[in-house]
Motif scaffolding. Sequence first.
Motif, PDB file in Angstrom:
ATOM      1  N   THR A 175       0.606  -1.104   0.372  1.00 30.55           N
ATOM      2  CA  THR A 175      -0.209  -0.026   0.386  1.00 30.55           C
ATOM      3  C   THR A 175       1.254   1.424  -0.021  1.00 30.55           C
ATOM      4  N   PHE A 176       0.034   2.222  -0.992  1.00 31.71           N
ATOM      5  CA  PHE A 176       1.365   3.466  -0.963  1.00 31.71           C
ATOM      6  C   PHE A 176       0.325   5.014  -0.927  1.00 31.71           C
ATOM      7  N   SER A 177       0.896   5.633  -0.915  1.00 29.15           N
ATOM      8  CA  SER A 177      -0.189   7.251  -0.411  1.00 29.15           C
ATOM      9  C   SER A 177       0.653   7.965  -2.204  1.00 29.15           C
ATOM     10  N   TYR A 178      -0.943   8.683  -2.123  1.00 26.01           N
ATOM     11  CA  TYR A 178       0.179   9.454  -3.261  1.00 26.01           C
ATOM     12  C   TYR A 178      -0.214  11.250  -2.869  1.00 26.01           C
ATOM     13  N   HIS A 179       1.277  11.509  -3.625  1.00 24.05           N
ATOM     14  CA  HIS A 179       2.204  13.110  -2.331  1.00 24.05           C
ATOM     15  C   HIS A 179       2.022  14.257  -3.473  1.00 24.05           C
ATOM     16  N   TYR A 191      -7.407   9.766 -11.148  1.00 19.01           N
ATOM     17  CA  TYR A 191      -5.988   9.213 -10.631  1.00 19.01           C
ATOM     18  C   TYR A 191      -6.429   7.853 -12.148  1.00 19.01           C
ATOM     19  N   TYR A 192      -5.017   8.539 -12.555  1.00 18.31           N
ATOM     20  CA  TYR A 192      -4.578   6.834 -13.535  1.00 18.31           C
ATOM     21  C   TYR A 192      -3.733   5.923 -13.129  1.00 18.31           C
ATOM     22  N   SER A 193      -3.689   4.777 -13.462  1.00 16.78           N
ATOM     23  CA  SER A 193      -2.746   4.198 -13.007  1.00 16.78           C
ATOM     24  C   SER A 193      -1.876   3.421 -14.573  1.00 16.78           C
ATOM     25  N   GLU A 194      -1.077   2.653 -14.619  1.00 16.42           N
ATOM     26  CA  GLU A 194      -0.253   1.649 -16.131  1.00 16.42           C
ATOM     27  C   GLU A 194       1.374   1.004 -15.503  1.00 16.42           C
ATOM     28  N   VAL A 195       0.816  -0.320 -16.318  1.00 15.23           N
ATOM     29  CA  VAL A 195       1.722  -0.839 -15.428  1.00 15.23           C
ATOM     30  C   VAL A 195       2.743  -1.720 -16.802  1.00 15.23           C
ATOM     31  N   VAL A 238      -2.668  -2.561 -10.336  1.00 15.39           N
ATOM     32  CA  VAL A 238      -2.601  -1.028  -9.165  1.00 15.39           C
ATOM     33  C   VAL A 238      -4.083  -0.702  -8.917  1.00 15.39           C
ATOM     34  N   THR A 239      -3.884  -1.046  -7.257  1.00 22.21           N
ATOM     35  CA  THR A 239      -5.730  -0.845  -7.471  1.00 22.21           C
ATOM     36  C   THR A 239      -5.916   0.777  -6.316  1.00 22.21           C
ATOM     37  N   ILE A 240      -6.655   1.826  -6.922  1.00 24.95           N
ATOM     38  CA  ILE A 240      -6.581   2.965  -6.202  1.00 24.95           C
ATOM     39  C   ILE A 240      -8.277   3.102  -5.726  1.00 24.95           C
ATOM     40  N   SER A 241      -7.587   3.518  -4.373  1.00 27.08           N
ATOM     41  CA  SER A 241      -9.626   3.546  -4.088  1.00 27.08           C
ATOM     42  C   SER A 241     -10.068   4.180  -3.691  1.00 27.08           C
ATOM     43  N   PRO A 251      -7.024  17.694  -4.135  1.00 23.61           N
ATOM     44  CA  PRO A 251      -5.762  18.241  -3.135  1.00 23.61           C
ATOM     45  C   PRO A 251      -6.936  19.755  -1.625  1.00 23.61           C
ATOM     46  N   GLY A 252      -8.113  19.907  -1.852  1.00 30.59           N
ATOM     47  CA  GLY A 252      -8.683  20.964  -1.493  1.00 30.59           C
ATOM     48  C   GLY A 252      -7.987  22.264  -1.176  1.00 30.59           C
ATOM     49  N   THR A 253      -7.858  22.649  -0.112  1.00 26.98           N
ATOM     50  CA  THR A 253      -6.996  23.997  -0.131  1.00 26.98           C
ATOM     51  C   THR A 253      -5.582  23.618   1.203  1.00 26.98           C
ATOM     52  N   ALA A 254      -4.698  22.530   1.250  1.00 25.70           N
ATOM     53  CA  ALA A 254      -3.711  22.172   2.272  1.00 25.70           C
ATOM     54  C   ALA A 254      -2.325  21.863   0.861  1.00 25.70           C
ATOM     55  N   ASP A 255      -1.585  22.478   1.053  1.00 25.66           N
ATOM     56  CA  ASP A 255       0.093  22.550   0.334  1.00 25.66           C
ATOM     57  C   ASP A 255       0.785  22.440   0.803  1.00 25.66           C
ATOM     58  N   PRO A 256       1.384  20.642   1.044  1.00 25.00           N
ATOM     59  CA  PRO A 256       0.933  19.894   0.555  1.00 25.00           C
ATOM     60  C   PRO A 256      -0.036  18.776   0.671  1.00 25.00           C
ATOM     61  N   TYR A 257      -0.472  17.545   0.121  1.00 27.01           N
ATOM     62  CA  TYR A 257      -1.744  17.338   0.329  1.00 27.01           C
ATOM     63  C   TYR A 257      -1.525  15.507  -0.358  1.00 27.01           C
ATOM     64  N   THR A 258      -1.978  14.758   1.113  1.00 30.48           N
ATOM     65  CA  THR A 258      -1.158  13.335   0.594  1.00 30.48           C
ATOM     66  C   THR A 258      -2.701  13.081   0.775  1.00 30.48           C
ATOM     67  N   ASP A 259      -2.821  11.509  -0.329  1.00 29.65           N
ATOM     68  CA  ASP A 259      -3.808  10.721   0.001  1.00 29.65           C
ATOM     69  C   ASP A 259      -3.270   9.965   0.820  1.00 29.65           C
ATOM     70  N   VAL A 260      -3.748   9.646   1.865  1.00 33.12           N
ATOM     71  CA  VAL A 260      -3.258   8.280   2.507  1.00 33.12           C
ATOM     72  C   VAL A 260      -3.503   6.747   1.748  1.00 33.12           C
ATOM     73  N   GLY A 261      -3.092   6.132   2.021  1.00 30.26           N
ATOM     74  CA  GLY A 261      -2.690   4.867   1.766  1.00 30.26           C
ATOM     75  C   GLY A 261      -3.974   4.225   0.778  1.00 30.26           C
ATOM     76  N   VAL A 262      -4.061   5.146  -0.665  1.00 29.64           N
ATOM     77  CA  VAL A 262      -5.090   5.128  -1.167  1.00 29.64           C
ATOM     78  C   VAL A 262      -4.887   4.006  -3.101  1.00 29.64           C
ATOM     79  N   ILE A 263      -3.291   3.617  -3.075  1.00 29.26           N
ATOM     80  CA  ILE A 263      -2.622   3.122  -3.661  1.00 29.26           C
ATOM     81  C   ILE A 263      -2.284   1.894  -3.426  1.00 29.26           C
ATOM     82  N   GLN A 264      -2.347   0.311  -3.682  1.00 25.85           N
ATOM     83  CA  GLN A 264      -2.457  -0.525  -3.826  1.00 25.85           C
ATOM     84  C   GLN A 264      -1.672  -1.379  -4.976  1.00 25.85           C
TER      85      GLN A 264
END
Length: 169
Positions: A49-53, A66-70, A84-87, A93-106
């Motif tokens: 599992t990974f996050s997108y930052h 989101y998109y992915s390619e292998v 690759v699965t993205i939940s 991103p909203g208004t916070a910079d930096p922004y991280t989607d935690v645990g969304v990539i498997q």
Amino acid sequence: MKKILIVFAMCALLVGVASAEPYDANIWNAAGTAAAPNPIVIHPGETLTFSYHGVNFAADNQVLPYYSEVVAVSGGAVDTDMTVTISKANFEPGTADPYTDVGVIQITLDANAPATGQWRVTVGAGEDAVTKDVGSAARNFLIPEFPTIALPVAAILGLAFFIQRRKQE
């Protein structure tokens, strides 16, 4: 003088092109606290599992799909060995910079994937993409204990010594 102005204009143009990118992206660890290693090592049958930052957003409250390619690179790898699965559908991103989607990539490697396989995984949102190399770790082999190896070797050496000794007599 003309050359200096041309060089200055080219530099200004390059800076303008570089700052035109909406944001910089990276794949981070599952907790979203640090960048994921490159290459990522995964065992056959394992899911990581990974996050997108993202940082440096051009505008707040963007919705970026989101998109992915292998792509299989080497070692007998096939594109379909890895999934690759993205939940979430979108990176928001909203208004916070930096922004991280935690645990969304498997990232999942098929149990029958080659142990020497190498893949290139690209995950992106909007126009920006992050590419990471992913390599399969060798399957876990059991290493025999020292006596399991040493006793047969000692027996063969002892037998050879015994036969040599009988020939001399």
